[in-house]
Design an enzyme around this catalytic site. Sequence first.
Site, PDB file in Angstrom:
ATOM      1  N   ASP A 125      -1.982  -1.954 -14.191  1.00  0.00           N
ATOM      2  CA  ASP A 125      -1.094  -1.856 -13.021  1.00  0.00           C
ATOM      3  C   ASP A 125       0.156  -2.680 -13.291  1.00  0.00           C
ATOM      4  OD1 ASP A 125       0.181  -1.940 -10.552  1.00  0.00           O
ATOM      5  OD2 ASP A 125      -1.573  -2.643  -9.440  1.00  0.00           O
ATOM      6  N   SER A 170      -3.138  -2.508  -2.354  1.00  0.00           N
ATOM      7  CA  SER A 170      -1.681  -2.502  -2.301  1.00  0.00           C
ATOM      8  C   SER A 170      -1.213  -3.099  -0.962  1.00  0.00           C
ATOM      9  CB  SER A 170      -1.173  -1.072  -2.527  1.00  0.00           C
ATOM     10  OG  SER A 170       0.207  -1.064  -2.852  1.00  0.00           O
ATOM     11  N   HIS A 197      -1.484   1.325 -11.041  1.00  0.00           N
ATOM     12  CA  HIS A 197      -1.621   0.910  -9.641  1.00  0.00           C
ATOM     13  C   HIS A 197      -2.527   1.858  -8.856  1.00  0.00           C
ATOM     14  CE1 HIS A 197      -0.432  -1.370  -6.145  1.00  0.00           C
ATOM     15  NE2 HIS A 197       0.041  -0.302  -5.527  1.00  0.00           N
TER      16      HIS A 197
END
Lengths: 396, 396
Positions: free
Chosen positions: B327, B163, B360
């Site tokens: 995700d 991320s 995610h």
Amino acid sequence: MSQRPQSAEESSVGIVETQSVRLFDQDNPLVLASGAVVPEVDVAYETYGTLDETGSNAIFICHALTGDAHAAGRHRSEDHRPGWWDTMIGPGKPIDTDRFFVIADNLIGGCQGTTGPASTNPATGRPYGLDFPLLQIADFVTVHRALLDHLGVRRLLSVIGGSMGGMQALQWALSYPEQVGSAVIIAASSRLNAQNIAFSAVARESIMRDPGFAGGRYLETGTSPDTGLSIARMMAHITYQSGQGMDQKFGRRYQFGEDATRGFGVDFAVESYLDYQGRIFLSRFDALSYLYLTRVMDYFDPFAEEDAAQALAEAGSPCLVLSFDSDWRFDTTHSRAIVRALEQQRVPVSFREIRSPWGHDSFLLTIEDYHATVAAFLRRVSVAAAQGRRDRGGVR
Amino acid sequence: MSQRPQSAEESSVGIVETQSVRLFDQDNPLVLASGAVVPEVDVAYETYGTLDETGSNAIFICHALTGDAHAAGRHRSEDHRPGWWDTMIGPGKPIDTDRFFVIADNLIGGCQGTTGPASTNPATGRPYGLDFPLLQIADFVTVHRALLDHLGVRRLLSVIGGSMGGMQALQWALSYPEQVGSAVIIAASSRLNAQNIAFSAVARESIMRDPGFAGGRYLETGTSPDTGLSIARMMAHITYQSGQGMDQKFGRRYQFGEDATRGFGVDFAVESYLDYQGRIFLSRFDALSYLYLTRVMDYFDPFAEEDAAQALAEAGSPCLVLSFDSDWRFDTTHSRAIVRALEQQRVPVSFREIRSPWGHDSFLLTIEDYHATVAAFLRRVSVAAAQGRRDRGGVR
């Protein structure tokens, strides 16, 4: 649909007025599906077009979470925006007011003319607040039916709605198939999933945790949960659009010229859009209604009873189920689940996934394939109903 | 990876301690990419494993939005939970502390030991609040590099992050490829889309509009924007999971037995989960840090300059880009865009979309194919680096 292009004026129902009627009162109170009682219920509604002599051309419009009775036309000629489904309803439009008598109301629990949690509780003389009873989709149908009685309409050619409106159309068709000639269920769900519930839960928490909410007594304290309601609306607006659609509309564009202003205020165009949506919502919607109307959807599960569609199958009323391929709030799997449940009990059901980049909001927009599908379905059920009347007439 | 199953204890780095060091001070202030200056910067960090004699086995871990320096192991044996990436880092794990020297720090702008907006501004003796300068991903890299200097590490075998951590890995590799032997960029983005920006914008508005925020001066007023921060976190948690994953974990299960309690409080299990996540977040995270660290991502756009990857291509440092198929916060199109931008300038880049139902959040979880891919990549770059050293040794 009309053969020639029409001007906005030609295809509009024109100037309309919201009516109000008390459908339930102390002598005839509304008994909800839960058994709770609402002693007085006023309902705001609008109608467009004319009921034909046989009373067989009525179409009922069920609105979604934040809709109202003003589905088409304008209240005053200077109104900037027409009713919320003006793209769909009007002369020559898919719900053709030259041919159909169209009825739209504001939901019980709402805040735009129909009794809801912000209304005065006759028992206390104060606003209901959180003393207003929890509602079910079935209760919406009960009130819609009372309005039909008031209007002298016994049977509907069709009941139509998008999103939560589609849930009402489905419930109505399942519970009272003899009254519903057909149903159009658009971008709806018969059973919210965990993510759907989660988004609404956060929205409600945002409202209820706002100090201005005052335990639901904000109408008396003179405060208001504006922050909570705005945040809820901003979040919802993200889920009503597709990622692709937002990229088309906003991308990474800055709001104030070519360069970033760089800070925590509005800088990207998408931030400006959300800020605006959050603000204008406050002028037209009530925080308590937001709680009640979202919570209705969480518990909706009409196919929990195995034979839920049996009566509808026997009545043979056709259903049209539509979804939009970029809708991720109620994605196509929700619509397919409805279709499957109806088909399992041999309800005549048509299904179409419409291509559109605009996400859940698509049901409010002019999308050619979508409008053509609705128009064709209504033409078909209208012709079939007329044929049915002729056949029955011939027998008599 | 280890040949035999290991106990949790055997595969843990064990008891670790967060260190702190002042990397910038009045004599050597931190100059940000914007030109703004932060006069004093303390940095919290942890290391695991041992730096080898040639100083060639160092791996830097960059954390995501709400991570910290405590990436692996436990601070005390009774700690319920290990560091945030303990699934990935430890003896025999993909980032194998038997072979690698692993460094993790807390980001500038953060709130877990490193200087951030809640720290005291030496110029005023009061917390910075919104006077703290806006940050860029490049500033994170500047501070990471200063920590490396402090630790006497000149070059990294790899820099790794998921991320926002992946954004740092990418930026570092682009800006200082001679220092970065390789980069692993997981579930990241080089350019947020409108929907990404929108979710963060609503989160920030929720915080800033909370009366407890007090214009960012809440540490002085003794208030706190707990509601705003909780709502932001709850919303974020929805976006970190896939719809499918939430259905697997929560479905429509009720929290308190088989029946619905029906009300506006917690009823569905997913509501209980969100409520809990929103509450525990308050004990470990600061609202100002949430603003600063989310805003960094909005502006990140490293490939805006056309030749951004030229130096990296010349250095030939390989990159591994990973995404997860479920995700939707930073979906695979983000990773593909990074891969395309790197490939266009002939950076050696591997790409894998990992199958996982967990959205995610997958980058934090033990997913076999994911871990095997990271382990294999690190083995490969490690072998290649050793070969390179031998070749150079032979020449000398």
